[in-house]
Motif scaffolding. Structure first.
Motif, mmCIF file in Angstrom:
data_model
loop_
_atom_site.group_PDB
_atom_site.id
_atom_site.type_symbol
_atom_site.label_atom_id
_atom_site.label_comp_id
_atom_site.label_asym_id
_atom_site.label_seq_id
_atom_site.Cartn_x
_atom_site.Cartn_y
_atom_site.Cartn_z
ATOM 1 N N ARG A 22 0.887 -1.196 0.003
ATOM 2 C CA ARG A 22 -0.134 0.093 0.022
ATOM 3 C C ARG A 22 0.939 1.304 -0.098
ATOM 4 O O ARG A 22 0.524 2.336 -0.345
ATOM 5 C CB ARG A 22 -1.097 -0.069 1.075
ATOM 6 C CG ARG A 22 -0.278 -0.072 2.503
ATOM 7 C CD ARG A 22 -1.454 -0.192 3.711
ATOM 8 N NE ARG A 22 -0.603 -0.527 4.948
ATOM 9 C CZ ARG A 22 -0.375 0.262 5.874
ATOM 10 N NH1 ARG A 22 -0.301 1.405 5.534
ATOM 11 N NH2 ARG A 22 0.445 -0.196 6.889
ATOM 12 N N CYS A 23 2.224 0.976 0.243
ATOM 13 C CA CYS A 23 3.048 2.186 0.277
ATOM 14 C C CYS A 23 3.787 2.518 -0.980
ATOM 15 O O CYS A 23 4.643 3.499 -1.003
ATOM 16 C CB CYS A 23 3.938 2.174 1.400
ATOM 17 S SG CYS A 23 2.892 2.213 3.045
ATOM 18 N N TYR A 24 3.690 1.721 -1.892
ATOM 19 C CA TYR A 24 4.522 1.786 -3.009
ATOM 20 C C TYR A 24 3.894 2.691 -4.051
ATOM 21 O O TYR A 24 2.967 2.733 -4.154
ATOM 22 C CB TYR A 24 4.599 0.212 -3.768
ATOM 23 C CG TYR A 24 5.342 0.314 -4.813
ATOM 24 C CD1 TYR A 24 7.008 0.118 -4.821
ATOM 25 C CD2 TYR A 24 4.870 0.289 -6.229
ATOM 26 C CE1 TYR A 24 7.635 0.027 -5.891
ATOM 27 C CE2 TYR A 24 5.719 0.315 -7.421
ATOM 28 C CZ TYR A 24 7.170 0.169 -7.211
ATOM 29 O OH TYR A 24 8.076 -0.024 -8.294
ATOM 30 N N ARG A 25 4.632 3.608 -4.691
ATOM 31 C CA ARG A 25 4.383 4.490 -5.509
ATOM 32 C C ARG A 25 5.346 4.160 -6.819
ATOM 33 O O ARG A 25 6.425 4.252 -6.641
ATOM 34 C CB ARG A 25 4.693 5.744 -4.948
ATOM 35 C CG ARG A 25 3.843 6.277 -3.779
ATOM 36 C CD ARG A 25 2.554 6.092 -3.901
ATOM 37 N NE ARG A 25 1.965 6.518 -2.531
ATOM 38 C CZ ARG A 25 1.561 5.700 -1.699
ATOM 39 N NH1 ARG A 25 1.540 4.536 -1.955
ATOM 40 N NH2 ARG A 25 0.641 6.276 -0.873
ATOM 41 N N HIS A 26 4.657 4.016 -7.988
ATOM 42 C CA HIS A 26 5.570 3.558 -9.129
ATOM 43 C C HIS A 26 6.100 5.025 -9.483
ATOM 44 O O HIS A 26 5.606 6.005 -9.588
ATOM 45 C CB HIS A 26 4.507 3.258 -10.160
ATOM 46 C CG HIS A 26 4.090 1.921 -10.345
ATOM 47 N ND1 HIS A 26 4.841 0.853 -10.482
ATOM 48 C CD2 HIS A 26 2.817 1.429 -9.877
ATOM 49 C CE1 HIS A 26 4.315 -0.172 -10.420
ATOM 50 N NE2 HIS A 26 3.061 -0.040 -10.135
ATOM 51 N N ALA A 75 12.258 3.050 -5.521
ATOM 52 C CA ALA A 75 10.848 3.045 -5.387
ATOM 53 C C ALA A 75 10.471 2.117 -4.381
ATOM 54 O O ALA A 75 9.564 2.214 -3.427
ATOM 55 C CB ALA A 75 10.109 3.094 -6.433
ATOM 56 N N ALA A 107 9.009 2.545 -0.282
ATOM 57 C CA ALA A 107 7.934 1.808 0.199
ATOM 58 C C ALA A 107 7.972 1.007 1.592
ATOM 59 O O ALA A 107 7.477 1.264 2.448
ATOM 60 C CB ALA A 107 7.383 0.897 -0.791
ATOM 61 N N ARG A 119 8.397 3.999 4.248
ATOM 62 C CA ARG A 119 7.265 4.876 4.324
ATOM 63 C C ARG A 119 6.267 3.624 5.338
ATOM 64 O O ARG A 119 5.612 4.197 6.144
ATOM 65 C CB ARG A 119 6.621 4.909 3.150
ATOM 66 C CG ARG A 119 6.935 5.920 2.416
ATOM 67 C CD ARG A 119 5.928 6.124 1.218
ATOM 68 N NE ARG A 119 6.762 7.073 0.062
ATOM 69 C CZ ARG A 119 7.057 6.701 -0.980
ATOM 70 N NH1 ARG A 119 6.698 5.420 -1.291
ATOM 71 N NH2 ARG A 119 7.456 7.354 -1.822
#
Length: 114
Positions: free
Chosen positions: A25-29, A79, A83, A86
């Motif tokens: 849920r904390c991963y941002r591409h 990235a 994640a 975060r």
């Protein structure tokens, strides 16, 4: 002299899935070229019993790196690491730590995150 048994492999596998779900849920591409989305990054992470990281995530390996997307491999690894950073603390089964477990790998793949 007896050797203390390590944690149950099935329990570790379940805990790794739990951790992956939380970190996903904390991963941002990152903004990268399309072919870079084929890069899979596996990080080695260590967590304390309270779910906080012990040290920084380390890149264990990457796959899907080609001459076309190689310049983007570092951004994909960054990235994945962000994640993990975060999303701490995460909830992990405390009983596994009592049996010596604190390190595992999380894989971030093109179809999603961890």
């Amino acid at each position: 002299m007896s050797v203390a048994p390590g944690p149950d492999r099935a329990a570790v596998a379940r805990a790794t899935q739990i951790a992956a779900h939380q970190v996903k849920r904390c991963y941002r591409h990152p903004k990268v070229i399309r072919s870079a989305r084929a890069i899979t990054t596996t990080l080695r992470v260590r967590y304390a019993a309270d779910g906080t990281l012990i040290g920084l995530p380390e890149v264990a390996r990457q796959s899907g790196v080609t001459p076309e997307n190689a310049a983007q491999a570092g951004r994909m690894a960054e990235a994945a690491s962000l994640a993990v950073l975060r999303c701490q603390p995460i909830n992990l089964p405390a009983e596994l730590h009592q049996n010596g477990w604190d390190e595992f790998e999380l894989t971030f793949s093109p179809g999603g995150a961890a």
